[in-house]
Design an enzyme around this catalytic site. Sequence first.
Site, PDB file in Angstrom:
ATOM      1  N   SER A  38       0.878  -1.342  -0.033  1.00 57.48           N
ATOM      2  CA  SER A  38       0.100   0.480   0.029  1.00 57.48           C
ATOM      3  C   SER A  38       1.185   1.501  -0.087  1.00 57.48           C
ATOM      4  CB  SER A  38      -0.860  -0.137   1.051  1.00 57.48           C
ATOM      5  OG  SER A  38      -2.469   0.432   1.150  1.00 57.48           O
ATOM      6  N   ASP A 154      -5.944  -3.475  -2.438  1.00 55.75           N
ATOM      7  CA  ASP A 154      -4.870  -3.117  -1.740  1.00 55.75           C
ATOM      8  C   ASP A 154      -4.449  -4.461  -0.925  1.00 55.75           C
ATOM      9  OD1 ASP A 154      -3.195  -2.258   0.997  1.00 55.75           O
ATOM     10  OD2 ASP A 154      -5.115  -0.463   0.518  1.00 55.75           O
TER      11      ASP A 154
END
Length: 298
Positions: A38, A154
């Site tokens: 991320s 993500d």
Amino acid sequence: MKIGLALGSGASRGWSHIGVIKALMAQGIEPDIVCGTSIGSLVGASYVSGHLNDLEQWTCSLSKFKTAKFFEINRSLNGFVNTDRLHSFLSKFVAPEKALIEEFDKQFASVATDLGTGREVWLSEGSVLEAVWASISLPGLFPAIQHHNKWLVDGGLVNPVPVSVCRALGADVVIAVNLNGDIVGKHIHKQEKISKPSEKVVDRISSLVTEYADSFFSVDRSQQQSPSLFEAIAGSVNITQDRITRSRMAGDPPDIVLAPKLSHMGLLEFYRGEEAINEGIDCVQRMLPEIKYTLDMK
């Protein structure tokens, strides 16, 4: 001895990665392998591509208004992020448009999640921007990214601190940056009052996005009032990241854990970059004796 640096997920708290890298470099410590999840993949890619100083300057220049401009003003169901503006930012401050991971002097990999199977996907070759974009695609903010017939989101959903990826790429010693160590419930109980946005901000952002942003930007609420929808979402993200991080790091512990103290920051408070960067630097300073001992530095 190959040093691996595992940069964890944590949205706005991830700007502390910049401070961590700067502080390590000041001690002559430069990792051979950089893996990120991320926001960790974004900062890690910026570092290995030589854009970290530019990213730092941009981060420290952010304001609440500039942060809000990254959100769409429409009610799109694909996500709230202005993808054109984000793409421009990534190509300017993270890596050039056509940059490939295999062109870097250092080994780099980002972690994403296969939305179809729930498995983690390691992106260690090909387009840098595509690897970063997939890794940061937090559901609800970003649309899923298609990569090799897989829909990716993500990486924090499966591997918030990618120690295992560093090991797999050959790291002998892994320094992990965990942004999720003390975050559970903190954004609800430690709220700070902020002023209402100006009329210009209101004109640019729909009421839906304003409500969404306010819940992450720590709006003052009475203790008797139940958490809003988005406070519940933010709290759920925090709990998930914390529990997965604990499980993954217990099974594959790093040699050194750096844990910046940033639980007071909301997930989308990207305008507090300077504060986060400074805490990253301070965190390294606090852990310096252990770092030097582990790396056998005199």
